[in-house]
Design an enzyme around this catalytic site. Structure first.
Site, short mmCIF file in Angstrom:
data_model
loop_
_atom_site.label_atom_id
_atom_site.label_comp_id
_atom_site.label_asym_id
_atom_site.label_seq_id
_atom_site.Cartn_x
_atom_site.Cartn_y
_atom_site.Cartn_z
CE1 TYR A 10 9.44 25.87 69.32
CE2 TYR A 10 10.64 24.41 67.91
CZ TYR A 10 9.88 25.44 68.23
OH TYR A 10 9.27 25.93 67.04
CG ASP A 29 12.27 17.94 80.12
OD1 ASP A 29 11.88 18.07 79.08
OD2 ASP A 29 13.65 18.01 80.38
CB SER A 75 16.92 16.63 68.62
OG SER A 75 17.13 18.14 69.12
CE1 TYR A 139 17.75 13.62 66.53
CE2 TYR A 139 17.66 14.47 64.42
CZ TYR A 139 16.95 14.17 65.68
OH TYR A 139 15.59 14.65 66.14
CG ASN A 168 13.95 21.72 59.22
OD1 ASN A 168 13.60 20.63 58.68
ND2 ASN A 168 14.99 22.24 59.75
N1 UFG Z 1 21.69 26.99 58.69
C1 UFG Z 1 22.57 27.96 58.53
N2 UFG Z 1 22.94 28.82 59.42
C2 UFG Z 1 22.90 28.61 60.74
C3 UFG Z 1 21.98 27.74 61.07
C4 UFG Z 1 21.60 26.71 60.03
O1 UFG Z 1 22.88 28.30 57.28
O2 UFG Z 1 23.08 29.60 61.48
C5 UFG Z 1 21.16 26.18 57.99
C6 UFG Z 1 21.83 24.52 58.10
O3 UFG Z 1 22.74 24.26 57.47
C7 UFG Z 1 20.44 23.77 57.44
C8 UFG Z 1 19.16 24.64 57.46
O4 UFG Z 1 19.71 26.06 57.92
O5 UFG Z 1 20.62 23.59 56.12
C9 UFG Z 1 18.51 24.57 58.70
O6 UFG Z 1 19.32 24.08 60.04
P1 UFG Z 1 18.58 23.96 61.16
O7 UFG Z 1 19.93 23.82 62.11
O8 UFG Z 1 17.64 24.93 61.67
O9 UFG Z 1 17.70 22.75 61.26
P2 UFG Z 1 18.33 21.05 60.76
O10 UFG Z 1 17.65 20.92 59.55
O11 UFG Z 1 19.61 20.76 60.70
O12 UFG Z 1 17.82 20.02 61.79
C10 UFG Z 1 16.51 20.20 62.21
C11 UFG Z 1 16.41 19.55 63.73
C12 UFG Z 1 16.65 18.15 63.46
C13 UFG Z 1 15.66 17.45 62.60
C14 UFG Z 1 15.74 18.10 61.29
C15 UFG Z 1 14.78 17.62 60.38
O13 UFG Z 1 17.36 20.22 64.55
O14 UFG Z 1 16.30 17.60 64.82
O15 UFG Z 1 15.29 19.72 61.49
O16 UFG Z 1 14.82 18.21 58.97
F1 UFG Z 1 16.11 16.23 62.34
#
Ligand code: UFG
Length: 324
Positions: A10, A29, A75, A139, A168
């Site tokens: 991505y 990749d 990730s 991670y 993010n």
């Molecule tokens: N979330 C929900 N429902 C969902 C998906 C996510 O409530 O269906 C919440 C998660 O709990 C989190 C927020 O939305 O609080 C963001 O979640 P993401 O999965 O979109 O992203 P993350 O913050 O977990 O992680 C992303 C990347 C990582 C990186 C991080 C840095 O996947 O690689 O951002 O902040 F390290």
């Protein structure tokens, strides 16, 4: 030439889309999470494993590589808690191979994709590069280990590096050709948009009793093309000799809760989401928002997208995918 490892993913593919305007590019990749169709046709594409020393040797001896930009990694925070070995083998083990090949072939510059997950839980203030790194999931730890290795290799072998700690990544390219594609999708914005396009019956909010303004997690969403441009600026700083080693946050500087993100997505799409409350997801910090002052000052980089525009580009991309 510039070697982009993980350039079919991505963020990597958005960087390649910009880089081919200025440089000759090779993408390596293994397509484990990336897609061939995301790689710009102007780049040379090699499908293979970063962990394969023979392949790396042949790449480094065939092409004159001036610098490496390294995106390839597993990730997902939740997955890293369930399967930490995958994270240490993929993220740490394979990167050691890459660094070895760079040293053997006198390639002295690397831009490395790190993460806000290296910080762990913050106390509600913006995170600067001086904030203590206390990752709370494998991670984040796997990325921090590489940051430490880079520091040692710089000191002992003269390897120059810029570490970018992403917040993010989100949104899609304005050209409509590339965007976020994960199988399965776990990230918040694509999940909401796919739901609003009718692909899922509802969406889940993971936890609503965090110590934040509405109880849901707060994140800093940065547009993927802004992120790509931070890599261009980093590469230029290394190749010109302006920077030998630095760590920069790459974030928008603004925090949005999960509930606020849902509202903005509903507004952009003009549709109402069906939201279910769920248990907390393991490894999730409550609050991750960047101070981006350092990268502004050093590299002259600033984010150009705000969240509604990020969601607009993502909505255009996901609507197009849904029509395929
Ligand atoms: N979330 C929900 N429902 C969902 C998906 C996510 O409530 O269906 C919440 C998660 O709990 C989190 C927020 O939305 O609080 C963001 O979640 P993401 O999965 O979109 O992203 P993350 O913050 O977990 O992680 C992303 C990347 C990582 C990186 C991080 C840095 O996947 O690689 O951002 O902040 F390290």
């Amino acid at each position: 030439m510039i070697l982009v490892v993980g350039g079919a993913g991505y963020i990597g593919s958005h960087f390649v889309e910009e880089l081919v305007k200025y440089k000759d590019v090779i993408v390596l990749d293994n397509l484990s999470t990336g897609f061939r169709r995301l790689v710009n046709d102007k780049a040379v594409f090699i499908e293979g494993e970063l962990g394969d020393p023979h392949l790396l040797r042949s790449i480094f001896t065939t092409y004159r590589i001036a610098a490496v930009v390294h995106f390839a990694a597993a990730s997902l925070v939740g997955e890293s808690v369930a399967d930490p070995q995958k994270y240490y083998l993929n993220n740490v083990g394979a990167t050691l191979n890459l660094l070895q090949a760079m040293l053997e072939n006198q390639v002295k510059h690397i831009v490395f994709s790190s993460t806000a997950a290296t910080y762990g839980t913050s106390n509600d203030g913006k995170i600067t590069e001086m904030t203590a790194v206390r990752p709370i999931n494998p991670y984040g730890r796997s990325k921090l280990v590489i940051e430490w290795i880079l520091e040692d290799y710089h000191r002992s072998y003269g390897l120059n590096y810029i570490v970018l700690r992403y917040f993010n990544a989100s949104g899609a390219h304005e050209n409509g050709r590339i965007g976020e594609m994960h199988e399965p999708e776990t990230h918040l914005i694509p999940i909401i948009l796919q739901h609003l396009l009718g692909r899922m019956g509802s969406i889940s909010v993971f936890g609503d009793d965090y110590p934040t303004r509405d109880g849901t997690c707060i994140r800093d969403y940065v547009h993927v093309t802004d992120l790509a441009k931070a890599h261009l600026a980093s590469l230029e700083a290394l190749l010109s000799g302006d920077v030998e080693k630095q760590i920069f946050n790459v974030g928008s500087g603004a925090g949005f809760s999960v509930r606020e993100v849902i509202e903005i997505c509903e507004w952009v799409a003009g549709r109402q989401a069906k939201v279910m409350m769920e248990e907390k997801r393991q490894g999730d910090p409550a609050y991750l928002v960047a101070s981006n002052e350092k990268i502004k000052e050093w590299l002259g980089w600033s984010p150009t997208y705000k969240l509604p525009d990020i969601v607009r580009t993502a909505w255009k991309w996901h609507s197009r995918l849904a029509d395929e």
